[in-house]
Design an enzyme around this catalytic site. Structure first.
Site, PDB file in Angstrom:
ATOM      1  N   GLN A 134      -0.286  11.773   2.998  1.00 10.89           N
ATOM      2  CA  GLN A 134       0.073  11.189   4.288  1.00 10.89           C
ATOM      3  C   GLN A 134       1.534  10.752   4.325  1.00 10.89           C
ATOM      4  O   GLN A 134       2.180  10.667   3.284  1.00 10.89           O
ATOM      5  CB  GLN A 134      -0.821   9.964   4.550  1.00 10.89           C
ATOM      6  CG  GLN A 134      -0.804   8.949   3.425  1.00 10.89           C
ATOM      7  CD  GLN A 134      -2.094   8.146   3.321  1.00 10.89           C
ATOM      8  OE1 GLN A 134      -2.863   8.024   4.268  1.00 10.89           O
ATOM      9  NE2 GLN A 134      -2.375   7.643   2.124  1.00 10.89           N
ATOM     10  N   HIS A 151      -7.449  -9.414   6.628  1.00  8.63           N
ATOM     11  CA  HIS A 151      -7.805  -9.404   5.198  1.00  8.63           C
ATOM     12  C   HIS A 151      -8.676 -10.602   4.840  1.00  8.63           C
ATOM     13  O   HIS A 151      -9.663 -10.474   4.100  1.00  8.63           O
ATOM     14  CB  HIS A 151      -6.536  -9.361   4.344  1.00  8.63           C
ATOM     15  CG  HIS A 151      -5.843  -8.041   4.397  1.00  8.63           C
ATOM     16  ND1 HIS A 151      -4.482  -7.915   4.602  1.00  8.63           N
ATOM     17  CD2 HIS A 151      -6.323  -6.784   4.282  1.00  8.63           C
ATOM     18  CE1 HIS A 151      -4.160  -6.634   4.610  1.00  8.63           C
ATOM     19  NE2 HIS A 151      -5.260  -5.917   4.422  1.00  8.63           N
ATOM     20  N   ASP A 170      -3.163  -1.060  -0.283  1.00 13.42           N
ATOM     21  CA  ASP A 170      -2.085  -2.034  -0.027  1.00 13.42           C
ATOM     22  C   ASP A 170      -2.332  -3.350  -0.760  1.00 13.42           C
ATOM     23  O   ASP A 170      -1.443  -4.164  -0.915  1.00 13.42           O
ATOM     24  CB  ASP A 170      -1.954  -2.284   1.476  1.00 13.42           C
ATOM     25  CG  ASP A 170      -3.276  -2.769   2.066  1.00 13.42           C
ATOM     26  OD1 ASP A 170      -4.031  -1.921   2.617  1.00 13.42           O
ATOM     27  OD2 ASP A 170      -3.593  -3.962   1.909  1.00 13.42           O
ATOM     28  N   ASP A 172     -10.849  10.018  -4.367  1.00 12.73           N
ATOM     29  CA  ASP A 172     -11.522  10.036  -3.071  1.00 12.73           C
ATOM     30  C   ASP A 172     -12.746   9.124  -3.191  1.00 12.73           C
ATOM     31  O   ASP A 172     -13.588   9.306  -4.064  1.00 12.73           O
ATOM     32  CB  ASP A 172     -11.958  11.462  -2.727  1.00 12.73           C
ATOM     33  CG  ASP A 172     -12.535  11.559  -1.320  1.00 12.73           C
ATOM     34  OD1 ASP A 172     -12.498  12.661  -0.741  1.00 12.73           O
ATOM     35  OD2 ASP A 172     -13.029  10.526  -0.810  1.00 12.73           O
ATOM     36  N   ASP A 179     -12.028  -0.811   3.479  1.00 13.42           N
ATOM     37  CA  ASP A 179     -10.752  -1.089   4.155  1.00 13.42           C
ATOM     38  C   ASP A 179     -10.053   0.233   4.392  1.00 13.42           C
ATOM     39  O   ASP A 179      -9.103   0.609   3.698  1.00 13.42           O
ATOM     40  CB  ASP A 179      -9.889  -2.015   3.287  1.00 13.42           C
ATOM     41  CG  ASP A 179      -8.558  -2.329   3.965  1.00 13.42           C
ATOM     42  OD1 ASP A 179      -7.566  -2.588   3.254  1.00 13.42           O
ATOM     43  OD2 ASP A 179      -8.514  -2.251   5.210  1.00 13.42           O
ATOM     44  N   ASP A 200      -7.967   4.571  10.309  1.00  8.80           N
ATOM     45  CA  ASP A 200      -8.815   5.125  11.364  1.00  8.80           C
ATOM     46  C   ASP A 200      -9.449   6.417  10.848  1.00  8.80           C
ATOM     47  O   ASP A 200      -8.974   7.002   9.874  1.00  8.80           O
ATOM     48  CB  ASP A 200      -7.963   5.398  12.608  1.00  8.80           C
ATOM     49  CG  ASP A 200      -7.482   4.092  13.226  1.00  8.80           C
ATOM     50  OD1 ASP A 200      -6.358   3.663  12.884  1.00  8.80           O
ATOM     51  OD2 ASP A 200      -8.256   3.497  13.980  1.00  8.80           O
TER      52      ASP A 200
HETATM   53  N1  SAM Z   1      -6.386  -2.271   7.036  1.00 10.35           N
HETATM   54  C1  SAM Z   1      -5.926  -0.975   7.357  1.00 10.35           C
HETATM   55  C2  SAM Z   1      -6.520  -0.549   8.650  1.00 10.35           C
HETATM   56  O1  SAM Z   1      -7.470  -1.151   9.073  1.00 10.35           O
HETATM   57  O2  SAM Z   1      -5.996   0.360   9.277  1.00 10.35           O
HETATM   58  C3  SAM Z   1      -6.274  -0.003   6.251  1.00 10.35           C
HETATM   59  C4  SAM Z   1      -5.449  -0.195   5.173  1.00 10.35           C
HETATM   60  S1  SAM Z   1      -5.497   0.755   3.735  1.00 10.35           S
HETATM   61  C5  SAM Z   1      -3.813   1.051   3.590  1.00 10.35           C
HETATM   62  C6  SAM Z   1      -6.191   2.323   4.024  1.00 10.35           C
HETATM   63  C7  SAM Z   1      -6.187   3.171   2.757  1.00 10.35           C
HETATM   64  O3  SAM Z   1      -7.264   4.112   2.773  1.00 10.35           O
HETATM   65  C8  SAM Z   1      -4.919   4.019   2.572  1.00 10.35           C
HETATM   66  O4  SAM Z   1      -4.182   3.508   1.486  1.00 10.35           O
HETATM   67  C9  SAM Z   1      -5.428   5.447   2.305  1.00 10.35           C
HETATM   68  O5  SAM Z   1      -4.717   6.099   1.285  1.00 10.35           O
HETATM   69  C10 SAM Z   1      -6.875   5.182   1.901  1.00 10.35           C
HETATM   70  N2  SAM Z   1      -7.773   6.308   2.083  1.00 10.35           N
HETATM   71  C11 SAM Z   1      -7.819   7.189   3.103  1.00 10.35           C
HETATM   72  N3  SAM Z   1      -8.784   8.115   2.887  1.00 10.35           N
HETATM   73  C12 SAM Z   1      -9.363   7.808   1.692  1.00 10.35           C
HETATM   74  C13 SAM Z   1     -10.432   8.377   0.919  1.00 10.35           C
HETATM   75  N4  SAM Z   1     -11.096   9.463   1.347  1.00 10.35           N
HETATM   76  N5  SAM Z   1     -10.773   7.780  -0.242  1.00 10.35           N
HETATM   77  C14 SAM Z   1     -10.110   6.659  -0.676  1.00 10.35           C
HETATM   78  N6  SAM Z   1      -9.087   6.072   0.014  1.00 10.35           N
HETATM   79  C15 SAM Z   1      -8.729   6.643   1.175  1.00 10.35           C
END
Ligand code: SAM
Length: 317
Positions: free
Chosen positions: A38, A69, A99, A151, A169, A172
């Site tokens: 991303q 959080h 994060d 993943d 967490d 979208d």
């Molecule tokens: N609080 C934020 C929100 O509500 O939009 C979300 C924050 S956090 C940064 C989201 C994290 O999910 C990202 O760091 C992303 O890399 C991770 N992520 C996305 N798809 C994923 C997957 N399939 N498995 C594990 N982590 C994933």
């Protein structure tokens, strides 16, 4: 691209909705990269402090991240300790959350022994640690935390009856995060929890993502059972659209409500004397007082399709 040069200087405009957008002026681009998964952008801004955006969508802003959080992390821990009174030893899984904000809050509890953060993209953790260290605030240096770069779909499936609390967490439901939504993933999280284990996740904007909100809520209520699931609302200035839904569900135990439950959570909260900006057990309970139309649809869930609650096993695919 979310960054726009204007006469008034650099401006960030979120790429989430076609007709409406969250936008703010930018004083510095602290970091910008395309990772394997991303676009990662870390900004400094006059109005919101530092901001983390992924694929042009705001994830966290220094100004208001504690609202989200703290509510998800502390609601999860206190609910678990309310339904299964344990002094310590909690095993927490954070899905996504690279994060470090959710982990930071969970680790404030002495009763939390282990926090595993499973994020698909290690660059989120690495760039936040370099350019936005205030967000994890030392969580990644805590010996109780394990970071797994994977993943989460596959990781969760490897575990059965292990976790006390799972906080999803996630961003979208776009791109690599899409499989973190849907009944299959919720079913796997249910299986990975101990009896009485708690599942917490956000459900999106009530007014701008109403269908996503309803689907996310229905998936959790169908898998955990409506009597074990509750919806709460919170509002930040960077999750556009006003009310933002969050969900809490308990495996095999009716959701604790009423004065007794609040009294228990108050006692637990007072005992741990957490340093928080927003959260309190009263605010958690108040956030679950829903507007009429939503309260109405909550009732509909309960009248929907009785037998799908019986077996949280994956719907006949
Ligand atoms: N609080 C934020 C929100 O509500 O939009 C979300 C924050 S956090 C940064 C989201 C994290 O999910 C990202 O760091 C992303 O890399 C991770 N992520 C996305 N798809 C994923 C997957 N399939 N498995 C594990 N982590 C994933």
């Amino acid at each position: 691209m979310a960054l726009i040069e204007t006469n008034a200087g650099l401006w960030f405009q979120e790429d989430l909705y076609p007709e409406i957008a969250c936008g703010f002026s930018v004083s510095a681009v602290l970091h910008c990269e395309r990772s394997t998964f991303q676009d990662i952008l870390i900004l400094d801004t006059p109005a919101l402090g530092k901001v983390l955006a992924l694929d042009g969508i705001v994830q966290c802003a220094q100004k208001d991240e504690a609202i989200y959080h703290e509510m998800l992390a502390h609601s999860g821990v206190l609910l678990r300790q309310t339904v299964v009174p344990t002094e310590g030893g909690l095993d927490v899984l954070v899905v996504g959350g690279g994060d470090g904000g959710i982990a930071r809050e969970c680790l404030k509890h002495a009763g939390v022994d282990r926090v595993t953060v499973v994020d698909i993209d290690p660059r989120v953790r690495e760039t936040v640690l370099t350019y936005f260290p205030e967000l994890p605030a030392g969580a990644y240096a805590d010996a109780r935390l394990t970071a797994v770069d994977a993943d989460a779909v596959g990781f969760v499936r490897q575990h059965r009856n292990r976790f006390d609390l799972i906080v999803a967490d996630t961003p979208d439901p776009v791109g690599v995060a899409t499989p973190l939504f849907g009944r299959d993933f919720v079913t796997d999280c249910h299986a990975a929890l101990q009896d009485g284990g708690v599942f917490v996740r956000h459900a999106g904007s009530l007014l701008l993502q109403t269908d996503e909100f309803a689907r996310t809520r229905d998936d959790v209520a169908v898998v955990f059972g409506p009597a074990c699931t509750r919806t709460g609302l919170l509002a930040t200035c960077t999750y556009l659209g006003g009310w933002f839904g969050w969900l809490a569900a308990i495996k095999g135990v009716a959701y604790p409500e009423g004065n007794d439950a609040l009294r228990t959570m108050r006692t637990l909260f007072a005992r741990v004397a957490l340093k928080v900006h927003w959260f309190s057990p009263e605010l958690q309970v108040a956030s679950q007082v829903l507007p009429a139309w939503l309260a109405g649809t909550e009732a509909n869930i309960s009248r929907r399709d009785d037998n799908s609650w019986a077996s949280p096993d994956r719907e006949s695919s």
